[in-house]
Scaffold this motif. Structure first.
Motif: not given
Length: 517
Positions: A233-236, A272-275
């Motif tokens: 949901p935040a990227g890849m 941490r945000r994207v994973s």
């Protein structure tokens, strides 16, 4: 134009090359090889003092070469050196068209090669260059540098171009305290091209939606990261078999200050945000950032200055199209610029470079924009993503994507309704085993005559210095009687079982100029 005129100093007291190329990356070196093969005097200016860099070797320098790019190396006799330098020991070299072993991905969604409908691919014939190759920039540049040296190309390193001037006869590049003059100059100096700015090219496009990062780091707890491409949901993020290599992107509108090197704390926070994990980075060895800013020059030529590769177009690396697009530019431009420098090019030939390649560049920009749009962390984009996943789960959807990614769908508008004209030529093979690719190693065009009475033999006379003539029955002639292939491998004309000699001669004159008789 006679050699003594091409290398005259025009009263400036300097040697005038046929072509000066700015940038010794893969695109600049491939173009240099094409020009050197055609007998042009070529000088390459490169700002980096050394050819090697950790950014060019595995894993940071990993690049995917499409089947079309691999075929370009094959047609110039560089396939085996490329495979060796890339550490590829199991390249198929198919005798029959087979399903590709790899397709790639779209917006981080991996595609299943088993779903490619080989029978639906246009004009596909067996070839020693049947599919793409995973390589790295160091391997590609090593192969091209060795070939360029063999062809007499001069490469000068540690030189940054600071000024460009041109008139009706020559163009001069200033680097340091010296001037380097040529009849033509080509900027192959990357996405932040100095040549593009100095020569006044308009550069237009769209602003970024995300910041991406390429990181070589020690991961304290790598088991927290799933292998392969992972959308969130935040990227890849991407984790490869090289355990210390991580790729990631975050939809921040391109807000990160790319003039600064990203710190460990920043990279860890993004990861941490994207994973969605509490993964920890112990040490960061190397890191760089990129965006999905998509820009293209409105033309690829300003007077005696031309652009190729990232100097002409920039986009995100999604889909691994950048290097392949640049090699296509070099292959298209090389023979046209050589013919112009030698003085036998028909009127307007050099302008077909922009006409043919600009739409391909525009398509690649849209292809990467589409991937960014699907990956956005909002409900609308993620709804589209689910639809796209369903489409790529079908045979038709995967085949469509493969045609785009491999380059097999490219067709230039050459004003002909014949379905093969304007396409990359299949590797037609005569009954004696001679392949089209074998005939293209010297950089000339090729006239293949399958007709019973060798109808084109007399018509091909006069163009011997610009094209090769080969005759005989073919193992698979695709229902044709003759084919004229340009030096870049594009079909310029195709005739039926009873080929029209006058039509062949018109096509030959259109692309190769008046016959030298």
């Amino acid at each position: 134009m006679p050699e003594e005129n091409r290398t005259a100093n025009f009263g400036r007291g300097v040697f005038v090359h046929d072509v000066v190329i700015v940038g010794a990356g893969p695109v600049g070196l491939f173009l240099a090889c094409e020009l050197g093969l055609a007998g042009c005097s070529v000088l390459v200016l490169e700002r980096e003092p050394e050819p090697r860099s950790p950014w060019k070797a595995d894993p940071l320098g990993m690049r995917g070469l499409s089947a079309t790019s691999v075929e370009a190396f094959y047609r110039r006799g560089m396939l085996h050196p490329l495979l060796k330098a890339s550490g590829v020991n199991d390249y198929p070299g198919a005798d029959e068209p087979t399903s590709p072993r790899g397709v790639g991905h779209f917006a981080g969604m991996s595609l299943d090669p088993a779903k490619v409908d080989v029978a639906a691919l246009p004009f596909r014939l067996p070839s020693p260059a049947m599919e793409g190759v995973m390589s790295n920039l160091e391997a590609v540049e090593t192969v091209l540098s060795e070939r360029a040296s063999m062809l007499g190309v001069e490469v000068m390193r540690g030189l940054t171009v600071s000024a460009i001037t041109q008139d009706d006869e020559i163009v001069v590049a200033r680097a340091g305290e010296h001037e380097y003059a040529a009849r033509w100059l080509v900027g192959c100096d990357g996405g932040r091209s100095t040549v593009r700015g100095l020569a006044g090219f308009d550069f237009v496009g769209t602003e970024p939606q995300f910041t991406g990062y390429v990181v070589l780091a020690t991961i304290a707890d790598p088991e927290k990261l799933r292998p392969g491409f992972n959308l969130s949901p935040a990227g890849m993020y991407l984790r490869t078999p090289a355990k210390e290599y991580i790729g990631m992107l975050e939809f921040d509108g391109g807000a990160f200050d790319r003039s600064q090197r990203p710190t460990r704390d920043h990279l860890q926070a993004v990861l941490r945000r994207v994973s969605g994990t509490d993964v920890t980075l112990n040490d960061v060895h190397l890191a760089s950032s990129f965006t999905d800013r998509a820009m293209q020059t409105t033309t690829y030529r300003q007077g005696r200055v031309l652009l190729a590769g990232d100097a002409a177009h920039i986009h995100s690396p999604l889909g691994a199209q950048g290097l392949n697009l640049g090699i296509g530019d070099a292959m298209n431009l090389g023979w046209k610029l050589a013919a112009t420098a030698h003085g036998y090019a028909p009127n307007g030939l050099l302008d077909t470079y922009t006409h043919e390649r600009h739409p391909i560049g525009a398509w690649v920009l849209d292809w990467t924009r589409a991937q960014a749009a699907v990956m956005r962390p909002d409900p609308h984009a993620q709804a589209i993503q689910r639809v796209v996943r369903d489409l790529f789960g079908t045979r038709d959807g995967t085949t469509y994507a493969f045609e785009k990614i491999s380059g097999s769908s490219i067709r230039y508008d050459l004003g002909s309704e014949q379905p093969l004209v304007g396409r990359n030529a299949p590797d037609l093979r005569l009954e004696d085993g001679t392949r089209l690719g074998d005939l293209m190693r010297d950089g000339r065009g090729v006239a293949l005559d399958f007709s019973i009475d060798r109808r084109l033999h007399g018509s091909a006379m006069g163009w011997e210095s610009r094209m090769r003539y080969a005759a005989g029955p073919a193992r698979n002639d695709l229902g044709l009687g003759a084919v004229l292939v340009r030096p870049d491998g594009i079909v310029a004309w195709a005739g039926d079982r009873d080929p029209d000699r006058e039509a062949f001669e018109r096509a030959a004159s259109h692309w190769f100029g008046s016959p030298a008789i």
